[in-house]
Design a protein around this motif. Sequence first.
Motif, PDB file in Angstrom:
ATOM      1  N   VAL A   5       0.985   4.031   0.876  1.00 59.36           N
ATOM      2  CA  VAL A   5       0.954   2.711   1.629  1.00 59.36           C
ATOM      3  C   VAL A   5       0.326   1.788   2.099  1.00 59.36           C
ATOM      4  O   VAL A   5      -0.533   2.278   2.700  1.00 59.36           O
ATOM      5  CB  VAL A   5       2.134   2.493   2.858  1.00 59.36           C
ATOM      6  N   ASP A   6      -0.249   0.967   0.828  1.00 56.73           N
ATOM      7  CA  ASP A   6      -1.235   0.304   0.995  1.00 56.73           C
ATOM      8  C   ASP A   6      -0.919  -0.856   2.037  1.00 56.73           C
ATOM      9  O   ASP A   6      -0.028  -1.572   2.425  1.00 56.73           O
ATOM     10  CB  ASP A   6      -1.537  -0.570  -0.119  1.00 56.73           C
ATOM     11  N   SER A   7      -1.931  -1.117   2.414  1.00 54.60           N
ATOM     12  CA  SER A   7      -2.294  -2.627   3.924  1.00 54.60           C
ATOM     13  C   SER A   7      -3.643  -3.038   3.636  1.00 54.60           C
ATOM     14  O   SER A   7      -5.214  -2.230   3.536  1.00 54.60           O
ATOM     15  CB  SER A   7      -1.816  -1.457   4.931  1.00 54.60           C
ATOM     16  N   GLY A   8      -3.855  -4.048   4.210  1.00 55.28           N
ATOM     17  CA  GLY A   8      -4.933  -4.969   5.001  1.00 55.28           C
ATOM     18  C   GLY A   8      -5.401  -5.872   3.773  1.00 55.28           C
ATOM     19  O   GLY A   8      -6.192  -6.500   3.971  1.00 55.28           O
ATOM     20  N   VAL A  93      -3.353  -7.874  -7.143  1.00 58.28           N
ATOM     21  CA  VAL A  93      -2.843  -7.078  -6.247  1.00 58.28           C
ATOM     22  C   VAL A  93      -3.717  -5.586  -6.635  1.00 58.28           C
ATOM     23  O   VAL A  93      -4.006  -5.228  -7.545  1.00 58.28           O
ATOM     24  CB  VAL A  93      -1.533  -6.737  -7.000  1.00 58.28           C
ATOM     25  N   TYR A  94      -3.916  -5.379  -5.210  1.00 57.83           N
ATOM     26  CA  TYR A  94      -4.823  -3.698  -4.900  1.00 57.83           C
ATOM     27  C   TYR A  94      -4.504  -2.863  -5.181  1.00 57.83           C
ATOM     28  O   TYR A  94      -3.502  -3.688  -3.667  1.00 57.83           O
ATOM     29  CB  TYR A  94      -5.973  -4.026  -3.800  1.00 57.83           C
ATOM     30  N   TYR A  95      -3.895  -1.609  -5.657  1.00 55.74           N
ATOM     31  CA  TYR A  95      -3.209  -0.442  -5.661  1.00 55.74           C
ATOM     32  C   TYR A  95      -4.402   1.110  -5.575  1.00 55.74           C
ATOM     33  O   TYR A  95      -5.254   0.841  -5.925  1.00 55.74           O
ATOM     34  CB  TYR A  95      -2.250  -0.842  -6.742  1.00 55.74           C
ATOM     35  N   CYS A  96      -3.802   1.406  -4.571  1.00 54.57           N
ATOM     36  CA  CYS A  96      -4.307   3.071  -3.845  1.00 54.57           C
ATOM     37  C   CYS A  96      -3.772   4.032  -5.039  1.00 54.57           C
ATOM     38  O   CYS A  96      -2.133   3.513  -5.266  1.00 54.57           O
ATOM     39  CB  CYS A  96      -4.402   3.045  -2.535  1.00 54.57           C
ATOM     40  N   ALA A  97      -4.162   5.148  -5.702  1.00 54.04           N
ATOM     41  CA  ALA A  97      -3.147   5.645  -6.528  1.00 54.04           C
ATOM     42  C   ALA A  97      -4.226   7.628  -5.798  1.00 54.04           C
ATOM     43  O   ALA A  97      -4.852   7.393  -5.577  1.00 54.04           O
ATOM     44  CB  ALA A  97      -3.563   5.599  -7.503  1.00 54.04           C
ATOM     45  N   ALA A  98      -3.495   8.561  -6.095  1.00 52.87           N
ATOM     46  CA  ALA A  98      -3.600   9.872  -5.856  1.00 52.87           C
ATOM     47  C   ALA A  98      -3.092  10.276  -7.207  1.00 52.87           C
ATOM     48  O   ALA A  98      -2.634  10.141  -7.847  1.00 52.87           O
ATOM     49  CB  ALA A  98      -2.755   9.910  -4.483  1.00 52.87           C
ATOM     50  N   TYR A 113      -3.482   9.262 -12.913  1.00 53.12           N
ATOM     51  CA  TYR A 113      -3.423   9.135 -11.354  1.00 53.12           C
ATOM     52  C   TYR A 113      -2.053   9.374 -10.981  1.00 53.12           C
ATOM     53  O   TYR A 113      -1.393   8.467 -11.798  1.00 53.12           O
ATOM     54  CB  TYR A 113      -3.957   7.621 -11.016  1.00 53.12           C
ATOM     55  N   GLU A 114      -1.524  10.172 -10.561  1.00 51.08           N
ATOM     56  CA  GLU A 114       0.580  10.953 -10.246  1.00 51.08           C
ATOM     57  C   GLU A 114       0.935   9.751  -9.212  1.00 51.08           C
ATOM     58  O   GLU A 114       2.462   9.364  -9.888  1.00 51.08           O
ATOM     59  CB  GLU A 114       0.432  12.162  -9.855  1.00 51.08           C
ATOM     60  N   TYR A 115       0.616   9.458  -8.208  1.00 51.44           N
ATOM     61  CA  TYR A 115       1.089   8.419  -6.770  1.00 51.44           C
ATOM     62  C   TYR A 115       0.009   7.535  -6.602  1.00 51.44           C
ATOM     63  O   TYR A 115      -0.661   6.988  -6.842  1.00 51.44           O
ATOM     64  CB  TYR A 115       0.820   9.435  -5.987  1.00 51.44           C
ATOM     65  N   TRP A 116       0.748   6.358  -6.653  1.00 49.23           N
ATOM     66  CA  TRP A 116       0.695   4.842  -6.986  1.00 49.23           C
ATOM     67  C   TRP A 116       1.119   4.208  -5.424  1.00 49.23           C
ATOM     68  O   TRP A 116       2.385   4.316  -4.763  1.00 49.23           O
ATOM     69  CB  TRP A 116       1.232   3.957  -7.864  1.00 49.23           C
ATOM     70  N   GLY A 117       0.307   3.868  -4.901  1.00 51.05           N
ATOM     71  CA  GLY A 117       0.837   1.976  -3.498  1.00 51.05           C
ATOM     72  C   GLY A 117       1.698   1.617  -3.996  1.00 51.05           C
ATOM     73  O   GLY A 117       1.999   1.381  -4.802  1.00 51.05           O
ATOM     74  N   GLN A 118       2.487   0.843  -3.142  1.00 56.15           N
ATOM     75  CA  GLN A 118       2.942  -0.678  -3.867  1.00 56.15           C
ATOM     76  C   GLN A 118       2.337  -1.709  -3.637  1.00 56.15           C
ATOM     77  O   GLN A 118       3.484  -2.382  -4.780  1.00 56.15           O
ATOM     78  CB  GLN A 118       4.476  -0.969  -2.734  1.00 56.15           C
ATOM     79  N   GLY A 119       0.886  -1.808  -3.377  1.00 54.71           N
ATOM     80  CA  GLY A 119       0.330  -3.138  -3.998  1.00 54.71           C
ATOM     81  C   GLY A 119       0.076  -3.642  -2.595  1.00 54.71           C
ATOM     82  O   GLY A 119       1.009  -3.565  -1.523  1.00 54.71           O
ATOM     83  N   THR A 120      -1.117  -4.186  -2.453  1.00 55.07           N
ATOM     84  CA  THR A 120      -1.391  -5.308  -2.104  1.00 55.07           C
ATOM     85  C   THR A 120      -2.173  -6.000  -2.227  1.00 55.07           C
ATOM     86  O   THR A 120      -3.013  -6.652  -2.988  1.00 55.07           O
ATOM     87  CB  THR A 120      -2.174  -4.124  -0.348  1.00 55.07           C
ATOM     88  N   GLN A 121      -1.770  -7.487  -1.491  1.00 60.25           N
ATOM     89  CA  GLN A 121      -2.459  -8.898  -2.176  1.00 60.25           C
ATOM     90  C   GLN A 121      -3.713  -9.132  -1.700  1.00 60.25           C
ATOM     91  O   GLN A 121      -3.909  -9.319  -0.481  1.00 60.25           O
ATOM     92  CB  GLN A 121      -1.152 -10.195  -2.267  1.00 60.25           C
ATOM     93  N   VAL A 122      -4.868  -9.446  -2.231  1.00 64.07           N
ATOM     94  CA  VAL A 122      -6.188  -9.798  -2.023  1.00 64.07           C
ATOM     95  C   VAL A 122      -6.493 -11.692  -2.183  1.00 64.07           C
ATOM     96  O   VAL A 122      -6.518 -11.374  -3.556  1.00 64.07           O
ATOM     97  CB  VAL A 122      -6.975  -9.051  -2.121  1.00 64.07           C
ATOM     98  N   THR A 123      -6.604 -12.228  -2.100  1.00 64.98           N
ATOM     99  CA  THR A 123      -6.817 -13.626  -2.726  1.00 64.98           C
ATOM    100  C   THR A 123      -8.010 -14.535  -1.636  1.00 64.98           C
ATOM    101  O   THR A 123      -8.737 -13.979  -0.168  1.00 64.98           O
ATOM    102  CB  THR A 123      -5.858 -14.874  -2.332  1.00 64.98           C
ATOM    103  N   VAL A 124      -9.136 -14.595  -3.233  1.00 65.49           N
ATOM    104  CA  VAL A 124     -10.160 -14.848  -2.023  1.00 65.49           C
ATOM    105  C   VAL A 124     -10.448 -16.611  -2.554  1.00 65.49           C
ATOM    106  O   VAL A 124     -10.157 -16.659  -3.886  1.00 65.49           O
ATOM    107  CB  VAL A 124     -11.432 -13.950  -2.810  1.00 65.49           C
ATOM    108  N   SER A 125     -10.661 -17.455  -1.619  1.00 66.40           N
ATOM    109  CA  SER A 125     -10.683 -18.047  -2.304  1.00 66.40           C
ATOM    110  C   SER A 125     -11.829 -18.995  -2.320  1.00 66.40           C
ATOM    111  O   SER A 125     -12.488 -18.269  -1.652  1.00 66.40           O
ATOM    112  CB  SER A 125      -9.665 -19.429  -0.924  1.00 66.40           C
TER     113      SER A 125
END
Length: 126
Positions: A5-8, A93-98, A113-125
């Motif tokens: 589970v990705d967050s942040g 969108v950033y994803y972690c993976a294992a 990488y066998e397992y993936w998170g759902q992703g978390t959006q990073v926006t830089v203005s």
Amino acid sequence: QVQLVDSGGGLVQAGGSLRLSCAASGRTFSNYAMGWFRQAPGKEREFVAALSWSGGNTLYADSVKGRFTISRDNAKNTVYLQMNSLKPEDTAVYYCAAGFDSLATMTGVQYAYEYWGQGTQVTVSS
């Protein structure tokens, strides 16, 4: 099975910082190499950073080297991506993976990488 589970993620101005987290559950987290990948709109998903199961080996994409740091806390089953000096081109969108620790995972090969998170959006203005 490993659940991630990705967050942040969020919106930040250029030059700012964010720390992404990836919480793992299921099989023994410490057995796996961990990676972060990102996908910008209209682009293919790309490798960002990788960390071995022990935390002793890391690899970064040239575009983030010196600005991003990957780390893990095996006691908390969590991997982090500290992102400093953010640029608009880091928006994605950033994803972690294992995946099992191997040359492939440690060189950022996505299919390793066998397992993936759902992703978390990073926006830089700008």
